[in-house]
Motif scaffolding. Structure first.
Motif, PDB file in Angstrom:
ATOM      1  N   LEU A 382       0.842  -1.048   0.152  1.00 41.82           N
ATOM      2  CA  LEU A 382      -0.361   0.106   0.034  1.00 41.82           C
ATOM      3  C   LEU A 382       1.341   1.260  -0.014  1.00 41.82           C
ATOM      4  N   VAL A 383       1.445   1.460   1.374  1.00 39.85           N
ATOM      5  CA  VAL A 383       2.458   2.363   1.103  1.00 39.85           C
ATOM      6  C   VAL A 383       3.114   2.840  -0.555  1.00 39.85           C
ATOM      7  N   ARG A 384       4.024   1.549  -1.348  1.00 36.86           N
ATOM      8  CA  ARG A 384       4.319   1.740  -2.767  1.00 36.86           C
ATOM      9  C   ARG A 384       3.175   2.776  -3.342  1.00 36.86           C
ATOM     10  N   VAL A 385       2.451   1.667  -3.574  1.00 37.91           N
ATOM     11  CA  VAL A 385       1.270   1.479  -4.377  1.00 37.91           C
ATOM     12  C   VAL A 385       0.665   3.668  -4.781  1.00 37.91           C
ATOM     13  N   SER A 386       1.295   3.909  -3.052  1.00 39.66           N
ATOM     14  CA  SER A 386       0.607   5.371  -2.808  1.00 39.66           C
ATOM     15  C   SER A 386       1.588   6.235  -3.355  1.00 39.66           C
ATOM     16  N   GLY A 387       3.151   5.907  -2.962  1.00 39.29           N
ATOM     17  CA  GLY A 387       3.615   6.522  -3.014  1.00 39.29           C
ATOM     18  C   GLY A 387       3.897   6.852  -5.173  1.00 39.29           C
ATOM     19  N   ASP A 388       4.109   5.666  -6.042  1.00 39.84           N
ATOM     20  CA  ASP A 388       3.502   5.743  -6.390  1.00 39.84           C
ATOM     21  C   ASP A 388       2.812   6.630  -7.537  1.00 39.84           C
ATOM     22  N   ILE A 389       1.267   6.549  -6.910  1.00 42.10           N
ATOM     23  CA  ILE A 389       0.510   7.629  -7.672  1.00 42.10           C
ATOM     24  C   ILE A 389       1.477   8.805  -6.807  1.00 42.10           C
ATOM     25  N   ALA A 390       2.186   9.465  -5.937  1.00 37.35           N
ATOM     26  CA  ALA A 390       2.512  10.557  -5.878  1.00 37.35           C
ATOM     27  C   ALA A 390       3.261  11.085  -7.085  1.00 37.35           C
ATOM     28  N   ARG A 391       3.765   9.731  -6.900  1.00 31.26           N
ATOM     29  CA  ARG A 391       5.574  10.383  -7.802  1.00 31.26           C
ATOM     30  C   ARG A 391       4.541  10.517  -9.401  1.00 31.26           C
ATOM     31  N   ALA A 392       3.710  10.108  -9.636  1.00 29.07           N
ATOM     32  CA  ALA A 392       3.502   9.808 -11.599  1.00 29.07           C
ATOM     33  C   ALA A 392       2.913  11.136 -11.734  1.00 29.07           C
ATOM     34  N   GLU A 393       2.420  11.867 -10.206  1.00 26.75           N
ATOM     35  CA  GLU A 393       1.815  12.919 -10.497  1.00 26.75           C
ATOM     36  C   GLU A 393       3.321  13.850 -10.154  1.00 26.75           C
ATOM     37  N   GLY A 394       4.504  13.692 -10.239  1.00 26.06           N
ATOM     38  CA  GLY A 394       5.446  14.576 -10.255  1.00 26.06           C
ATOM     39  C   GLY A 394       5.792  16.035  -8.763  1.00 26.06           C
ATOM     40  N   ARG A 395       4.447  15.266  -7.409  1.00 26.13           N
ATOM     41  CA  ARG A 395       4.594  16.001  -6.018  1.00 26.13           C
ATOM     42  C   ARG A 395       5.995  15.518  -5.231  1.00 26.13           C
ATOM     43  N   GLU A 396       5.953  16.296  -4.508  1.00 23.69           N
ATOM     44  CA  GLU A 396       7.299  16.174  -3.637  1.00 23.69           C
ATOM     45  C   GLU A 396       6.845  15.433  -2.907  1.00 23.69           C
ATOM     46  N   HIS A 397       5.720  15.363  -2.106  1.00 25.18           N
ATOM     47  CA  HIS A 397       5.191  14.246  -1.409  1.00 25.18           C
ATOM     48  C   HIS A 397       3.984  13.525  -1.551  1.00 25.18           C
ATOM     49  N   THR A 398       4.110  12.280  -0.941  1.00 26.96           N
ATOM     50  CA  THR A 398       3.030  11.490  -1.118  1.00 26.96           C
ATOM     51  C   THR A 398       1.645  11.320   0.094  1.00 26.96           C
ATOM     52  N   ARG A 399       0.045  12.316  -0.288  1.00 30.59           N
ATOM     53  CA  ARG A 399      -0.068  13.022   0.547  1.00 30.59           C
ATOM     54  C   ARG A 399      -1.812  12.105   0.942  1.00 30.59           C
ATOM     55  N   ARG A 400      -2.255  12.334   1.932  1.00 32.67           N
ATOM     56  CA  ARG A 400      -3.430  11.519   2.098  1.00 32.67           C
ATOM     57  C   ARG A 400      -4.218  10.744   1.094  1.00 32.67           C
ATOM     58  N   ASP A 401      -4.198  11.843   0.052  1.00 32.14           N
ATOM     59  CA  ASP A 401      -5.351  11.951  -1.414  1.00 32.14           C
ATOM     60  C   ASP A 401      -4.523  10.127  -1.557  1.00 32.14           C
ATOM     61  N   ASP A 402      -3.728  10.353  -1.387  1.00 30.83           N
ATOM     62  CA  ASP A 402      -3.072   9.692  -2.880  1.00 30.83           C
ATOM     63  C   ASP A 402      -2.932   7.888  -2.324  1.00 30.83           C
ATOM     64  N   VAL A 403      -2.831   7.956  -0.615  1.00 36.18           N
ATOM     65  CA  VAL A 403      -3.432   6.473   0.001  1.00 36.18           C
ATOM     66  C   VAL A 403      -4.515   6.187   0.042  1.00 36.18           C
ATOM     67  N   LEU A 404      -5.901   7.359  -0.221  1.00 34.63           N
ATOM     68  CA  LEU A 404      -7.152   6.942   0.027  1.00 34.63           C
ATOM     69  C   LEU A 404      -7.178   6.019  -1.517  1.00 34.63           C
ATOM     70  N   GLU A 405      -6.548   7.273  -2.650  1.00 30.70           N
ATOM     71  CA  GLU A 405      -6.767   6.411  -3.685  1.00 30.70           C
ATOM     72  C   GLU A 405      -5.782   5.197  -4.238  1.00 30.70           C
ATOM     73  N   ALA A 406      -5.189   4.587  -3.352  1.00 29.31           N
ATOM     74  CA  ALA A 406      -4.151   3.538  -3.380  1.00 29.31           C
ATOM     75  C   ALA A 406      -4.686   2.304  -3.103  1.00 29.31           C
ATOM     76  N   LYS A 407      -5.609   2.661  -1.229  1.00 38.35           N
ATOM     77  CA  LYS A 407      -6.795   1.453  -1.495  1.00 38.35           C
ATOM     78  C   LYS A 407      -7.740   0.970  -2.186  1.00 38.35           C
ATOM     79  N   ALA A 408      -8.073   2.228  -2.210  1.00 38.88           N
ATOM     80  CA  ALA A 408      -9.151   1.826  -3.941  1.00 38.88           C
ATOM     81  C   ALA A 408      -8.787   0.686  -5.156  1.00 38.88           C
TER      82      ALA A 408
END
Ligand code: ADP
Length: 638
Positions: A382-408
């Protein structure tokens, strides 16, 4: 054990805010948390297993770890290799045996020496070859010149030169066989070796000798050069890790046992009809510490002698699945996020809110009040999928939204199936979620480990010709019979109807779509039967789960969180669960407003909530009260 959470010097733990999700950690992101250097200090929870690993490393004992996947077994085995002394490491060389080419000699030298020896041999061979070719060309030149000068014969000269050349080539063939084969090289090894032999075939585990297609005629590769080390040899002085130990075939387990017992094991070709099978080296050292792992099944199926070997000369330890939730633990879970980010190397650091969401998920996945899950591999996913989402968006931080999306996104196969199933049933209007129906109850079941489905049960009661029977179909027949026999004891007390003279038909609407657990549907069956028998309709906007005792008590069941979520997803308003399960409910926030949860401890309470049609129902409940009054009164008082 030195595995407290350290944060960078300017960040602190606020003792007064220990009850927060981060356990009072005052951080902006996971980058503020230090990751411990030693792997053993990165292990979270599993205190028992960690103590044993520390002890076993000191005493060089074998360890068997039994537990769920992803709870840190291989991590601990690796950590153990880092704790073993590095000074003892060895290199292993295989030499040509001039007396018997099929029994290569084996020599052990301190780590790092192996390369030097091979280099020295190569250098020597190179010099010898240089010398030889120099000599060869001189002789060729002399013979060639002589043939031309004296005999005036060009052809003779060429033939003579060719013969000389081939003769030299043939003679120099032997020189390669002087160079030893560096079988195990620990020159660059910073810590004792860690070999993962999970699922290894015989050759990879026990070593092999390659087949040689040219077995004679000067073209063959010398046998010592074809020898390959197995996991047991590479793990010498280190750790050999074998997960799912029971899947290793019995012959390999037996040989593994020999290697453990003798501390050395000869290498031979593993495929019987290859030329490698003729070769057998002198014994090669296999002085490793074995860490065997698996689930409970694995233990039953593993070679008993191997198990007793480990037991007799080492430790057995059971891995925990969950751990008690405390501020200190939650701080460690925050550190877990930092660890996974550091291990991956590419994930943007997590904000404090994103870490909180991960900790919430750890709570939820524990399935147990006041606990956190220790199934870290999944959580790491879950941590990796969340981080990958943030990275794909080019963000500096992984945010709560990313974790929620990763969970889904990272739903298990069972969850995807169950969701799909719920959708499909909605399409076909198989899930009735309004109105009242006689003999039909929305039950709840679990698919796989982590997904619930609504499983309606229908009951029909008809007069029987002979003695009454319970007629149900499929895998749930036994459960249905048991539930009916339990409920019939209760019915006898308040009803004039004698159920033992009737046929009770029970149908599970569209069960069989995978493992439905039986026991948890027994209050559902009981309610459906009572409804059919008394001809009182059941509310369809609600679902229930619970197991029923002969006395009418509602007993706890598994998977309540997932079941409640399935009920909410299917559009139901109310869900009945056993009171004893109340503390296990950890549904997602989004469902909290959608569904009312009614905890019950007796079947009379179930009927009170589930039955519709006031007058008939009230009379039934009154009759029930008169016989099982205590349970109801308790509830009214409470
Ligand atoms: P197992 O061998 O029990 O199946 P692993 O040791 O391979 O599980 O765990 C997979 C990954 O999950 C590890 O590499 C690590 O990142 C993480 N992990 C597992 N258990 C723990 C733990 N107890 N503490 C911290 N991280 C863990």
């Amino acid at each position: 054990l030195g595995s407290e959470v350290h944060v960078n010097s300017d960040v602190e733990i606020n003792e007064e805010e220990e009850d927060t999700l981060l356990g009072g950690l005052q951080i902006d992101s996971s980058a503020d948390i230090q990751v411990p250097d030693r792997l053993v200090d990165q292990v979270i929870g599993q205190d028992h297993a960690r103590d044993i690993v520390l002890k076993a490393a000191k005493q060089r004992r074998h360890v068997m770890m039994i537990g769920s996947p992803g709870t840190g077994k291989s991590m601990l085995a690796k950590a153990m290799s880092q704790l073993l002394p590095k000074e003892e490491l060895q290199d292993v060389l295989v030499y040509h045996n001039p007396d018997d080419g099929n029994e290569p000699k084996v020599r052990t030298v301190p780590a790092g020496k192996g390369e030097q020896i091979v280099d020295a041999h190569k250098e020597e061979a190179r010099k010898r070859n240089q010398m030889r070719s120099f000599l060869m060309w001189i002789i060729i030149a002399v013979v060639f010149g002589y043939a031309i000068l004296i005999a005036q014969q060009l052809l003779l000269g060429i033939i003579a030169a060719g013969i000389i050349y081939l003769a030299f080539k043939y003679m120099s063939r032997g020189s390669d066989s002087m160079i030893p084969n560096l079988l195990v090289n620990n020159a660059d090894q910073q810590v004792a070796p860690f070999e993962d032999a999970t699922g290894a075939h015989a050759g990879a585990l026990l070593g092999d000798v390659r087949h040689d297609p040219f077995q004679s005629g000067g073209m063959e590769t010398p046998s010592h050069d074809r020898v390959e080390a197995g996991g047991i040899h590479k793990a010498n002085k280190g750790v050999l890790f074998v997960d799912e130990i029971n899947t290793l075939d019995i012959r390999s387990q037996q040989k593994l046992m020999t290697a453990i017992q003798e501390g050395e094991f000869s290498i031979t070709g593993q495929s019987e009809r290859s030329s490698g099978a003729m070769v057998q080296t002198e014994p090669v050292p296999t002085d490793f510490v074995m860490v065997a792992a698996g689930n409970l099944d694995a233990m039953e199926n593993m070679h008993p002698a191997l198990r007793s070997r480990i037991k007799g000369y080492g430790y057995e330890v059971y891995m925990d699945d969950t751990i008690e939730d405390s501020p200190e633990m939650r701080r460690k879970y925050a550190r877990f996020v930092a660890q996974e980010v550091a291990n991956d190397g590419r994930l943007p650091p997590f904000t404090d809110e994103a870490i909180e969401e991960i900790i919430l998920e750890a709570r939820r996945r524990a399935g147990r009040k006041g606990h956190l899950t220790l199934k870290f591999r999944d959580l790491g996913g879950l941590v990796r999928v969340s981080g990958d989402i943030a990275r794909a968006e080019g963000r500096e931080h992984t945010r709560r939204d990313d974790v929620l999306e990763a969970k889904a996104r990272s739903r298990s196969i069972e969850q995807q199936l169950a969701d799909d199933y719920i959708e499909r049933r909605k399409d076909y209007e198989l899930t009735v979620n309004e109105g009242d129906v006689v003999g039909r109850v929305n039950g709840l079941a679990v698919m796989g480990e982590d997904s619930g489905i609504v499983l309606p049960v229908m009951a029909e009661v008809a007069p029987s010709q002979g003695p009454g029977d319970v007629i149900a179909t499929g895998q749930l027949k036994e459960m249905a019979q048991e539930a009916v026999s339990n409920v019939s004891a209760i019915i006898k007390k308040f009803s004039d109807e004698d159920i033992s003279e009737k046929d009770v038909h029970i149908q599970f609407v569209q069960a069989g779509e995978g493992g439905v657990d039986g026991d948890s549907a027994s209050i559902t069956v009981a309610t459906a039967v009572i409804s059919a028998l008394e001809n009182i309709p059941v509310r369809q906007d609600m679902a229930m789960t619970g197991s029923l005792s002969v006395r009418g008590d509602v007993l706890p069941v598994g998977g309540v969180t997932h079941k409640i979520e399935a009920a909410a997803k299917s559009g139901l308003d109310t869900v009945i669960i056993p009171k004893a399960n109340e503390q296990d409910v950890m549904i997602e926030d989004e469902y909290k407003d959608q569904i009312e949860i009614v905890p019950v401890s007796h079947i009379s309470e179930v009927l009170d909530v589930a039955l519709a049609g006031e007058p008939a129902k009230d009379s039934l409940i009154d009759r029930l009260k008169s016989i099982t009054g205590s349970a109801l009164e308790q509830r009214e008082v409470g």
